[in-house]
Design a protein around this motif. Structure first.
Motif, mmCIF file in Angstrom:
data_model
loop_
_atom_site.group_PDB
_atom_site.id
_atom_site.type_symbol
_atom_site.label_atom_id
_atom_site.label_comp_id
_atom_site.label_asym_id
_atom_site.label_seq_id
_atom_site.Cartn_x
_atom_site.Cartn_y
_atom_site.Cartn_z
ATOM 1 N N VAL A 309 0.861 -1.179 0.000
ATOM 2 C CA VAL A 309 0.000 0.000 0.000
ATOM 3 C C VAL A 309 0.901 1.233 0.000
ATOM 4 C CG1 VAL A 309 -1.789 1.291 1.218
ATOM 5 C CG2 VAL A 309 -1.792 -1.214 1.289
ATOM 6 N N GLY A 310 0.671 2.164 -0.919
ATOM 7 C CA GLY A 310 1.555 3.321 -0.957
ATOM 8 C C GLY A 310 1.046 4.423 -1.860
ATOM 9 N N GLY A 311 1.850 5.464 -1.937
ATOM 10 C CA GLY A 311 1.524 6.597 -2.784
ATOM 11 C C GLY A 311 2.778 7.309 -3.233
ATOM 12 N N GLN A 312 2.639 8.144 -4.259
ATOM 13 C CA GLN A 312 3.770 8.893 -4.778
ATOM 14 C C GLN A 312 3.332 10.283 -5.221
ATOM 15 O OE1 GLN A 312 5.158 7.585 -8.795
ATOM 16 N NE2 GLN A 312 3.680 5.931 -8.555
ATOM 17 N N TYR A 313 4.320 11.195 -5.235
ATOM 18 C CA TYR A 313 4.050 12.572 -5.633
ATOM 19 C C TYR A 313 5.192 13.058 -6.505
ATOM 20 C CZ TYR A 313 2.715 17.491 -5.357
ATOM 21 O OH TYR A 313 2.327 18.779 -5.679
ATOM 22 N N THR A 314 4.855 13.588 -7.679
ATOM 23 C CA THR A 314 5.865 14.087 -8.612
ATOM 24 C C THR A 314 6.257 15.509 -8.225
ATOM 25 O OG1 THR A 314 4.971 12.728 -10.406
ATOM 26 C CG2 THR A 314 6.396 14.572 -11.021
ATOM 27 N N LEU A 315 7.492 15.677 -7.779
ATOM 28 C CA LEU A 315 7.985 16.979 -7.352
ATOM 29 C C LEU A 315 8.407 17.849 -8.527
ATOM 30 C CD1 LEU A 315 10.168 15.748 -4.358
ATOM 31 C CD2 LEU A 315 7.889 16.771 -4.234
ATOM 32 N N GLY A 316 8.816 17.217 -9.603
ATOM 33 C CA GLY A 316 9.278 17.921 -10.793
ATOM 34 C C GLY A 316 9.610 16.900 -11.855
ATOM 35 N N PRO A 317 10.044 17.346 -13.027
ATOM 36 C CA PRO A 317 10.376 16.411 -14.101
ATOM 37 C C PRO A 317 11.415 15.379 -13.670
ATOM 38 C CG PRO A 317 10.322 18.665 -14.920
ATOM 39 C CD PRO A 317 10.233 18.755 -13.427
ATOM 40 N N GLY A 318 11.031 14.115 -13.667
ATOM 41 C CA GLY A 318 11.953 13.046 -13.313
ATOM 42 C C GLY A 318 12.241 12.912 -11.833
ATOM 43 N N ILE A 319 11.489 13.587 -10.960
ATOM 44 C CA ILE A 319 11.737 13.540 -9.518
ATOM 45 C C ILE A 319 10.446 13.160 -8.809
ATOM 46 C CG2 ILE A 319 12.540 14.779 -7.479
ATOM 47 C CD1 ILE A 319 14.007 16.683 -9.363
ATOM 48 N N THR A 320 10.438 12.011 -8.133
ATOM 49 C CA THR A 320 9.231 11.504 -7.475
ATOM 50 C C THR A 320 9.531 11.109 -6.045
ATOM 51 O OG1 THR A 320 8.386 10.634 -9.576
ATOM 52 C CG2 THR A 320 7.426 9.751 -7.554
#
Length: 355
Positions: A309-320
């Motif tokens: 179980v998880g999640g992700q957030y894109t901080l910028g191009p190519g950075i998660t």
């Protein structure tokens, strides 16, 4: 079937090259790309009595640097190269490495790369990079389930992919020696090895990818097998997978079976996985599950399951940035140096970079 696969691949490639006139295309120039993933995780394990205590947390990373390049000749044929360097010390320091040629006939690949069955497989979506209940980049407990047919891994092979027509694509691989990879467990300076392990293998796969209004659909099926030296049985694998996306949701599942592993009759492994993710803008969350069962004649089945179980957030191009929880459970009665028995909870947070 082996002869048909190899013959088709060779005839297509040789026919295209024979018809190719001289070209003024520029020489191939290599570019650099790749990825780097790093996490901190903390574990709580319910290991069997008498098992030595382990360090409960760890920083770990996984990544590769890609050296790639290609050029297109005046006649439209495209030639390219791909060399993948592990971004950390490893026994197999150079991972996949191959050359390819593609055109209107499709794509022919020669070298160390996964088989057509592996590459064309669809399965459940992971909610985060690096971790997965199906074909993960790392295994925090040493336990990993996969529905991908991977008996040939990165061994040297010839692979052909057809053009996609009306959503359908076919692929096939021929593997002369299922244990040989140049520079790893083979040598370009030596004669072919004596028969041992997997030999004269082949792989065949098909998938279908299309979009119907707001719905994205992908399904796959594959089969591969090889002789096993000094064994009475051939080893084989087959797999099925599907993925559907709509309105930010992606739902997928995979199923894979390994039969007569090592040429031993009725020594099989079955695995399946299912998952769902939901994303909107820069973020997404999801849940994924998998289970595998090892079967051997005269022995009790051994199961292992994984929840993620998880999640992700894109901080910028190519950075998660990502984080989550993984739960592993198996029937093992004792842990080893590389494998944890019993139930384990792993909590993690990390960053994934692509470049």
């Amino acid at each position: 079937m082996k002869k048909a696969i190899l013959g088709t691949t060779a005839l297509v490639a040789v026919g295209a090259l024979a018809a190719a006139p001289a070209s003024a295309a520029e020489k191939i120039a290599l570019g650099v790309g790749g990825y780097m993933q790093s996490t901190y995780f903390y574990q709580s394990a319910d290991e069997p009595a008498g098992t030595p205590s382990r360090i409960s947390d760890k920083v770990t990373q996984e990544g590769e640097i890609f050296f790639t390049g290609s050029t297109t000749l005046d006649n439209g044929l495209k030639f390219g190269v791909n060399v993948q360097l592990e971004a950390y010390q490893a026994t197999d320091q150079i991972d996949e490495t191959y050359i390819f040629v593609e055109g209107s006939f499709g794509r022919v690949l020669l070298g160390s790369e996964d088989s057509a069955a592996y590459l064309m497989h669809y399965t459940s979506p992971s909610p985060v990079p690096m971790y997965s209940a199906d074909s993960a980049n790392i295994y925090p407990t040493g336990q990993g389930n996969t529905t991908r047919p991977n008996m040939f891994a990165d061994t040297d092979k010839i692979t052909y992919f057809s053009p996609r027509f009306a959503g359908f694509q076919l692929g096939a691989s021929y593997v002369p020696d299922g244990n040989s990879e140049t520079g790893s467990n083979g040598s370009q300076y030596a004669a072919p090895l004596y028969k041992a392990g997997l030999d004269r293998g082949w792989s065949a796969a098909a998938n279908y990818v299309n979009k119907f209004g707001m719905v994205d659909v992908a399904v796959s099926a594959a089969y591969q097998e090889a002789d096993v030296a000094a064994a009475s049985e051939d080893q084989s694998e087959y797999s099925f997978g599907a993925s559907v996306g709509i309105a930010g949701f992606t739902v997928g599942a995979g199923y894979g079976v390994d039969r007569d592993i090592g040429g031993v009759k009725d020594t099989d492994n079955k695995a399946w996985s299912a998952g769902v993710t939901y994303g909107m803008g820069p973020w997404s969350v999801g849940v994924q599950y998998s289970k595998s069962t090892a079967e051997a004649s005269g022995a009790a089945d051994v199961d292992q399951t994984t929840w993620l179980v998880g999640g992700q957030y894109t901080l910028g191009p190519g950075i998660t940035a990502f984080g989550g929880w993984q739960y592993d459970e198996n029937d093992l009665t004792a842990s080893t140096a590389s494998r944890m028995a019993g139930d384990t909870n792993t909590f993690f947070i990390g960053t994934a970079l692509s470049f």
